[in-house]
Design an enzyme around this catalytic site. Structure first.
Site, short mmCIF file in Angstrom:
data_model
loop_
_atom_site.label_atom_id
_atom_site.label_comp_id
_atom_site.label_asym_id
_atom_site.label_seq_id
_atom_site.Cartn_x
_atom_site.Cartn_y
_atom_site.Cartn_z
N LYS A 14 43.53 30.35 35.78
CA LYS A 14 43.30 29.48 36.93
C LYS A 14 42.19 28.47 36.68
O LYS A 14 42.34 27.29 36.98
CB LYS A 14 42.92 30.30 38.18
CG LYS A 14 43.97 31.29 38.64
CD LYS A 14 43.58 31.91 39.98
CE LYS A 14 42.31 32.75 39.96
NZ LYS A 14 42.42 34.00 39.18
N ARG A 89 41.34 35.36 48.60
CA ARG A 89 41.67 36.59 47.88
C ARG A 89 42.07 37.71 48.83
O ARG A 89 42.42 38.79 48.36
CB ARG A 89 40.45 37.05 47.08
CG ARG A 89 40.45 36.58 45.62
CD ARG A 89 39.13 37.04 45.03
NE ARG A 89 39.13 37.29 43.63
CZ ARG A 89 38.66 36.41 42.72
NH1 ARG A 89 38.25 35.23 43.08
NH2 ARG A 89 38.63 36.75 41.46
N ARG A 128 37.97 36.99 26.30
CA ARG A 128 36.94 36.20 26.99
C ARG A 128 35.61 36.95 26.97
O ARG A 128 34.54 36.35 26.85
CB ARG A 128 37.38 35.92 28.43
CG ARG A 128 36.47 34.95 29.16
CD ARG A 128 37.07 34.48 30.45
NE ARG A 128 36.94 35.48 31.50
CZ ARG A 128 37.49 35.35 32.71
NH1 ARG A 128 38.21 34.29 33.01
NH2 ARG A 128 37.32 36.27 33.63
N ARG A 134 30.94 37.32 29.88
CA ARG A 134 30.66 37.43 31.31
C ARG A 134 30.38 38.88 31.63
O ARG A 134 31.04 39.77 31.10
CB ARG A 134 31.91 36.96 32.07
CG ARG A 134 31.65 35.80 32.98
CD ARG A 134 32.92 35.28 33.54
NE ARG A 134 33.48 36.13 34.58
CZ ARG A 134 34.45 35.74 35.38
NH1 ARG A 134 34.96 34.53 35.27
NH2 ARG A 134 34.93 36.55 36.30
N ARG A 145 39.07 45.15 38.27
CA ARG A 145 39.41 43.87 38.91
C ARG A 145 40.91 43.71 39.08
O ARG A 145 41.37 43.13 40.05
CB ARG A 145 38.81 42.70 38.11
CG ARG A 145 37.30 42.58 38.36
CD ARG A 145 36.59 41.79 37.31
NE ARG A 145 37.00 40.42 37.26
CZ ARG A 145 37.05 39.71 36.13
NH1 ARG A 145 36.70 40.24 34.98
NH2 ARG A 145 37.41 38.46 36.17
P1 AMP Z 1 36.44 34.83 39.53
O1 AMP Z 1 35.55 33.99 38.69
O2 AMP Z 1 37.30 34.05 40.47
O3 AMP Z 1 37.23 35.84 38.73
O4 AMP Z 1 35.46 35.69 40.47
C1 AMP Z 1 34.51 36.59 39.93
C2 AMP Z 1 34.06 37.57 41.01
O5 AMP Z 1 33.48 36.84 42.10
C3 AMP Z 1 35.18 38.40 41.64
O6 AMP Z 1 35.49 39.55 40.88
C4 AMP Z 1 34.53 38.76 42.99
O7 AMP Z 1 33.57 39.76 42.84
C5 AMP Z 1 33.79 37.46 43.34
N1 AMP Z 1 34.65 36.53 44.12
C6 AMP Z 1 35.04 35.28 43.75
N2 AMP Z 1 35.82 34.72 44.70
C7 AMP Z 1 35.93 35.65 45.68
C8 AMP Z 1 36.63 35.68 46.92
N3 AMP Z 1 37.39 34.66 47.33
N4 AMP Z 1 36.51 36.81 47.67
C9 AMP Z 1 35.75 37.86 47.29
N5 AMP Z 1 35.08 37.89 46.13
C10 AMP Z 1 35.16 36.80 45.33
#
Ligand code: AMP
Length: 192
Positions: A14, A89, A128, A134, A145
């Protein structure tokens, strides 16, 4: 106004594709994960609150995310549209997004889901982890996740299908090939 949601599990690509699409269609890219990671790096009150949740691979609470998104939308009125990456989400987040956009006289043009199977996702996320490191890319947290995605986020596919907004794009292959297919799907909306 072209408001898009780029949807998919962690590791679907994404972030990479959202950046390219934002550039091509002159959209504002909103990655809620990036926003939260910036808060953590800046050691803000919010950052301190969310760090352990993110490190465990769990979702940060809906009200925090909805507040973050509202504040980004409030600061950007003069844009061609948004491309959302990592939001919504959960169903409450999706409902809040519709309401926030309605408040601006706008709507979601399309939700594009990048389709990638679990095996490929784990492979990419482990890579990654090696390349970027990360803190939520360890194997245990990656698996968590994916479970969280399947339980809390995957149901949104049916939600958006029900609203007639969902488009699916195959997410395995060359970045450029996937990008081309995403563009085709977006161009089909804009022509409507
Ligand atoms: P991402 O970079 O989108 O994979 O997000 C990394 C982490 O940020 C996720 O595993 C969640 O802990 C948190 N996070 C990001 N976006 C959201 C969202 N829309 N709702 C809840 N947690 C989020």
């Amino acid at each position: 106004m072209l408001n898009l949601v780029l949807f998919g599990p962690p590791g679907a690509g994404k972030g990479t594709q959202a950046l390219k699409l934002a550039e091509k269609y002159k959209l504002m890219h909103i990655s809620t994960g990036d926003i939260l990671r910036k808060e953590i790096a800046g050691k803000t009150e919010l950052g301190l609150k969310v760090k352990s949740i993110m490190d465990r691979g769990e979702l940060v609470s809906d009200h925090i995310l909805i507040e973050i998104l509202q504040s980004v939308l409030d600061r950007h009125h003069d844009v061609n549209g948004f491309i959302l990456d990592g939001f919504p989400r959960t169903v409450p987040q999706a409902d809040a997004l519709t309401a926030m956009l309605n408040g601006r006289g706008e709507r979601i043009a399309s939700v594009i889901s990048l389709e990638v199977d679990d095996e490929e996702l784990i492979r990419r996320l482990l890579n990654r982890a090696i390349e970027i490191g990360r803190s939520d890319d360890t194997e245990e947290v990656i698996r968590k996740r994916l479970v969280v995605y399947n339980l809390q986020t995957h149901p949104l596919l049916d939600y958006y299908k029900g609203h007639g907004l969902l488009k699916e794009v195959h997410g395995i292959g060359l970045v450029e090939e996937i990008f081309k297919n995403l563009c085709k799907s977006i161009d089909a909306i804009s022509l409507k």
